[in-house]
Design a protein around this motif. Structure first.
Motif, PDB file in Angstrom:
ATOM      1  N   VAL A  47       0.837  -1.202   0.000  1.00  0.00           N
ATOM      2  CA  VAL A  47       0.000   0.000   0.000  1.00  0.00           C
ATOM      3  C   VAL A  47       0.871   1.251   0.000  1.00  0.00           C
ATOM      4  O   VAL A  47       0.620   2.216  -0.732  1.00  0.00           O
ATOM      5  CB  VAL A  47      -0.939  -0.002   1.223  1.00  0.00           C
ATOM      6  N   ALA A  48       1.904   1.229   0.826  1.00  0.00           N
ATOM      7  CA  ALA A  48       2.713   2.429   1.040  1.00  0.00           C
ATOM      8  C   ALA A  48       3.719   2.698  -0.070  1.00  0.00           C
ATOM      9  O   ALA A  48       4.186   3.835  -0.215  1.00  0.00           O
ATOM     10  CB  ALA A  48       3.448   2.318   2.372  1.00  0.00           C
ATOM     11  N   THR A  49       4.082   1.677  -0.865  1.00  0.00           N
ATOM     12  CA  THR A  49       5.176   1.865  -1.818  1.00  0.00           C
ATOM     13  C   THR A  49       4.820   1.652  -3.279  1.00  0.00           C
ATOM     14  O   THR A  49       5.452   2.265  -4.150  1.00  0.00           O
ATOM     15  CB  THR A  49       6.350   0.914  -1.491  1.00  0.00           C
ATOM     16  N   LEU A  50       3.863   0.784  -3.574  1.00  0.00           N
ATOM     17  CA  LEU A  50       3.624   0.399  -4.968  1.00  0.00           C
ATOM     18  C   LEU A  50       3.353   1.598  -5.864  1.00  0.00           C
ATOM     19  O   LEU A  50       3.943   1.730  -6.953  1.00  0.00           O
ATOM     20  CB  LEU A  50       2.464  -0.599  -5.053  1.00  0.00           C
ATOM     21  N   GLY A  51       2.480   2.489  -5.438  1.00  0.00           N
ATOM     22  CA  GLY A  51       2.148   3.652  -6.252  1.00  0.00           C
ATOM     23  C   GLY A  51       3.345   4.539  -6.524  1.00  0.00           C
ATOM     24  O   GLY A  51       3.549   5.021  -7.649  1.00  0.00           O
ATOM     25  N   GLY A 285      -7.743   8.102 -13.801  1.00  0.00           N
ATOM     26  CA  GLY A 285      -8.621   7.064 -13.267  1.00  0.00           C
ATOM     27  C   GLY A 285      -7.911   6.180 -12.262  1.00  0.00           C
ATOM     28  O   GLY A 285      -7.212   6.653 -11.373  1.00  0.00           O
ATOM     29  N   ILE A 286      -8.093   4.855 -12.432  1.00  0.00           N
ATOM     30  CA  ILE A 286      -7.477   3.913 -11.498  1.00  0.00           C
ATOM     31  C   ILE A 286      -6.053   3.532 -11.917  1.00  0.00           C
ATOM     32  O   ILE A 286      -5.431   2.657 -11.299  1.00  0.00           O
ATOM     33  CB  ILE A 286      -8.325   2.633 -11.375  1.00  0.00           C
ATOM     34  N   GLY A 287      -5.514   4.178 -12.915  1.00  0.00           N
ATOM     35  CA  GLY A 287      -4.152   3.886 -13.363  1.00  0.00           C
ATOM     36  C   GLY A 287      -3.138   4.049 -12.247  1.00  0.00           C
ATOM     37  O   GLY A 287      -3.222   4.990 -11.451  1.00  0.00           O
ATOM     38  N   LEU A 288      -2.187   3.142 -12.192  1.00  0.00           N
ATOM     39  CA  LEU A 288      -1.200   3.183 -11.114  1.00  0.00           C
ATOM     40  C   LEU A 288      -0.268   4.375 -11.237  1.00  0.00           C
ATOM     41  O   LEU A 288       0.416   4.731 -10.277  1.00  0.00           O
ATOM     42  CB  LEU A 288      -0.380   1.889 -11.105  1.00  0.00           C
ATOM     43  N   GLY A 289      -0.239   5.012 -12.402  1.00  0.00           N
ATOM     44  CA  GLY A 289       0.575   6.201 -12.585  1.00  0.00           C
ATOM     45  C   GLY A 289      -0.127   7.489 -12.197  1.00  0.00           C
ATOM     46  O   GLY A 289       0.444   8.579 -12.324  1.00  0.00           O
ATOM     47  N   ASN A 290      -1.346   7.382 -11.706  1.00  0.00           N
ATOM     48  CA  ASN A 290      -2.104   8.545 -11.256  1.00  0.00           C
ATOM     49  C   ASN A 290      -1.585   8.971  -9.882  1.00  0.00           C
ATOM     50  O   ASN A 290      -1.669   8.203  -8.916  1.00  0.00           O
ATOM     51  CB  ASN A 290      -3.594   8.202 -11.187  1.00  0.00           C
ATOM     52  N   ALA A 294      -1.246   7.355  -5.533  1.00  0.00           N
ATOM     53  CA  ALA A 294       0.075   6.872  -5.120  1.00  0.00           C
ATOM     54  C   ALA A 294       0.137   6.484  -3.645  1.00  0.00           C
ATOM     55  O   ALA A 294       0.793   5.504  -3.285  1.00  0.00           O
ATOM     56  CB  ALA A 294       1.135   7.928  -5.415  1.00  0.00           C
ATOM     57  N   GLU A 295      -0.537   7.226  -2.782  1.00  0.00           N
ATOM     58  CA  GLU A 295      -0.420   6.961  -1.353  1.00  0.00           C
ATOM     59  C   GLU A 295      -1.122   5.680  -0.929  1.00  0.00           C
ATOM     60  O   GLU A 295      -0.812   5.131   0.126  1.00  0.00           O
ATOM     61  CB  GLU A 295      -0.956   8.144  -0.544  1.00  0.00           C
ATOM     62  N   ASP A 296      -2.054   5.188  -1.732  1.00  0.00           N
ATOM     63  CA  ASP A 296      -2.754   3.943  -1.388  1.00  0.00           C
ATOM     64  C   ASP A 296      -3.449   3.411  -2.634  1.00  0.00           C
ATOM     65  O   ASP A 296      -4.617   3.712  -2.889  1.00  0.00           O
ATOM     66  CB  ASP A 296      -3.774   4.186  -0.267  1.00  0.00           C
ATOM     67  N   VAL A 297      -2.733   2.598  -3.392  1.00  0.00           N
ATOM     68  CA  VAL A 297      -3.309   2.085  -4.642  1.00  0.00           C
ATOM     69  C   VAL A 297      -4.460   1.129  -4.374  1.00  0.00           C
ATOM     70  O   VAL A 297      -5.372   0.994  -5.193  1.00  0.00           O
ATOM     71  CB  VAL A 297      -2.234   1.379  -5.499  1.00  0.00           C
ATOM     72  N   PHE A 298      -4.450   0.463  -3.216  1.00  0.00           N
ATOM     73  CA  PHE A 298      -5.524  -0.470  -2.929  1.00  0.00           C
ATOM     74  C   PHE A 298      -6.860   0.244  -2.704  1.00  0.00           C
ATOM     75  O   PHE A 298      -7.906  -0.265  -3.081  1.00  0.00           O
ATOM     76  CB  PHE A 298      -5.185  -1.324  -1.703  1.00  0.00           C
ATOM     77  N   LEU A 299      -6.788   1.424  -2.092  1.00  0.00           N
ATOM     78  CA  LEU A 299      -8.032   2.183  -1.914  1.00  0.00           C
ATOM     79  C   LEU A 299      -8.610   2.593  -3.266  1.00  0.00           C
ATOM     80  O   LEU A 299      -9.828   2.660  -3.445  1.00  0.00           O
ATOM     81  CB  LEU A 299      -7.781   3.423  -1.050  1.00  0.00           C
TER      82      LEU A 299
END
Length: 520
Positions: A47-51, A285-290, A294-299
């Motif tokens: 959660v904390a790093t992936l984004g 949108g839900i893109g990981l590059g948004n 970044a702070e929580d991609v799971f949310l």
């Protein structure tokens, strides 16, 4: 040699007892591996790093996690080799002292302790926030006082669990880790299914370029991603700190550490690939590059991927934080126990509860220190708290690197006597230590920038001040303790040196390191 206090009434000859009075043989390979995994808080780490990793390197995020794994597994081999020779719950403190002397050992032990206290504050904050996200519309998670009180309650609860016995904690971790991985498996399966059925507009086919280590577009992005990914593996060494409570103390903890790091690699890369296949790395949108995600991609992804079961990911993050709270207290308390046993801290820290066979005083001190630090940082400034958490990378790289160098130096007389020694006691530990030293230096340089982090102190980055300052405080405390009468044997190298006998928990025999590094 200093006394091994078991309780306030018993201070007999250490050679007459097994280890330091801890619950020898309580843990097996599986329980040790679970503790190593749980200490890393795998769900929260993602959660904390992936984004932020995706923002740094885009589609090369999977290979960033693979490359960051390399120095960690190299250091894990150093831990394994040192633990086989010296299975002491002080781990980095004990090994660095034997290799380089009391001052290096004291600072290594301090690095472990300060990392533990800082991360406990972070985990408490996360636990408090995510608990209240589950209630109503989630607005209670924005109430600082409520979140702080909840975080304090979590630390207190896990301190009690750790105090009551390592077996209780191990059973609890089986359940908590099971919940985390159940949620991750469900997320991966549904994400892959969604990407495969063609109904997701952001679906992206997997590409071998995601695993191409030469596809990074910039050195800066590469460095940032590796540093981010590097420290999500931290925590596996918790199972080494429980070596004196593990069956076959010389072998099982090292195997558990290596198994933990490999399972973490599979977890991080697997979840990253599934998330990228589902959401892509786009900036909208839900893109990981948004950047908004970044702070929580799971949310950002939970509703799209899990639908009505989206709350499971929130629960998984909560459980991940709470689980890691307990497994972080375990190694820090045992580290200070070992330091006290050899005279590097007041003897009170070496007291072991006669019934629960846990480092009772050290456990309580760790819990109280974490609560005090968390509350104090929250009162001072939320930004200072955030910067202290970011500075955690410095303490981790510091004591991991010392351990890698200690492995090479401790076994220096036998490094080239076998192929095994050349690889596992020389090359891999040295490379891992050098890489982590480079990570420490680069992180420190970056953190000194006023644009880094959330605060500015003394005209430089607040993250640098809190990170370097917390390590420097350890040196000050070492000098203070050095002035106390009870510290003389340790700082003169009398209570712990290269040839100090090692008490193996599952045997009352005393083993001494021979001149060539073997055991006689």
């Amino acid at each position: 040699m200093s006394q091994f206090p078991v309780d306030s009434r018993s201070h007999g000859d250490p050679a007459d007892r097994q280890g330091k009075g801890l619950a020898a043989g309580a843990l097996g390979l599986w329980q040790s591996t679970v503790i190593g995994l749980a200490s890393t808080a795998p769900v929260y780490s993602l959660v904390a790093t992936l984004g932020f990793v995706v923002l740094a390197v885009g589609a090369q995020a999977p290979i960033a996690f693979v490359l960051a794994f390399i120095p960690m597994v190299f250091i894990a081999f150093a831990y394994r080799e040192l633990n086989q020779a010296v299975p002491d719950c002080g781990t980095s403190f004990t090994w660095a002292t034997k290799a380089f002397g009391p001052w290096a050992g004291w600072m290594a032990g301090w690095g472990v302790a300060v990392a533990g206290v800082i991360v406990l504050a972070n985990l408490a904050q996360v636990g408090g926030t995510y608990l209240w996200l589950l209630v109503g519309d989630g607005s209670l998670a924005e109430e600082p006082l409520l979140v702080t009180m909840t975080g304090v309650a979590f630390i207190a609860l896990m301190t009690v669990v750790s105090y009551r016995g390592v077996e209780i904690g191990a059973k609890l971790q089986n359940v908590l880790l099971g919940i985390q991985y159940a949620a991750l498996v469900l997320f991966v399966v549904l994400a892959l299914a969604g990407a495969a059925n063609g109904t997701v507009g952001t679906a992206t086919p997997v590409s071998w370029d995601w695993f191409n280590p030469f596809a990074f577009e910039s050195v800066e992005g590469f460095t940032e991603a590796i540093l981010l990914a590097l420290f999500v593996y931290w925590g596996w060494d918790a199972c080494l700190a429980l070596n004196e409570e593990t069956k076959d103390a010389r072998r099982v903890p090292g195997r558990a550490a290596l198994l933990s790091t490999v399972l973490l690699l599979v977890t991080y890369v697997g979840v990253t690939v599934a998330a990228m296949m589902y959401a892509g790395v786009g900036e909208e949108g839900i893109g990981l590059g948004n950047e908004a995600n970044a702070e929580d991609v799971f949310l950002a992804l939970k509703d799209a991927v899990l639908g009505p079961w989206s709350w499971l990911l929130v629960v998984a993050v909560l459980v991940s934080a709470v689980s890691s709270t307990q497994t972080t207290i375990l190694p820090t308390a045992r580290g200070t126990l070992s330091m006290a046993v050899y005279g590097a801290l007041p003897a009170r820290f070496g007291v072991v509860h006669p019934r629960y066979r846990t480092p009772s005083f050290s456990t309580l001190v760790m819990g109280i220190a974490a609560i005090a630090y968390y509350v104090l940082m929250t009162l001072i400034s939320k930004n200072v708290l955030a910067d202290s958490i970011l500075s955690l990378a410095l303490a981790i790289a510091f004591y991991y690197a010392i351990t890698g160098y200690a492995c090479v130096w401790y076994f220096r007389r036998e490094l080239f006597t076998s192929r095994h020694n050349v690889v596992f006691r020389f090359l891999l530990p040295l490379i891992g230590a050098v890489l982590l030293t480079a990570a420490f230096v680069r992180s420190a340089i970056d953190m000194a920038d006023v644009e880094y982090g959330y605060s500015v102190l003394f005209g430089i980055g607040g993250t640098f001040v809190t990170g370097i300052g917390s390590l420097a405080l350890g040196l000050v405390l070492a000098v203070v303790w050095r002035s106390r009468p009870g510290s003389a044997p340790f700082f003169r190298g009398e209570s712990l040196d290269e040839d100090t006998p090692v008490l193996v928990p599952d045997s009352p025999d005393v083993h001494r390191r021979s001149i060539d590094g073997g055991l006689s």
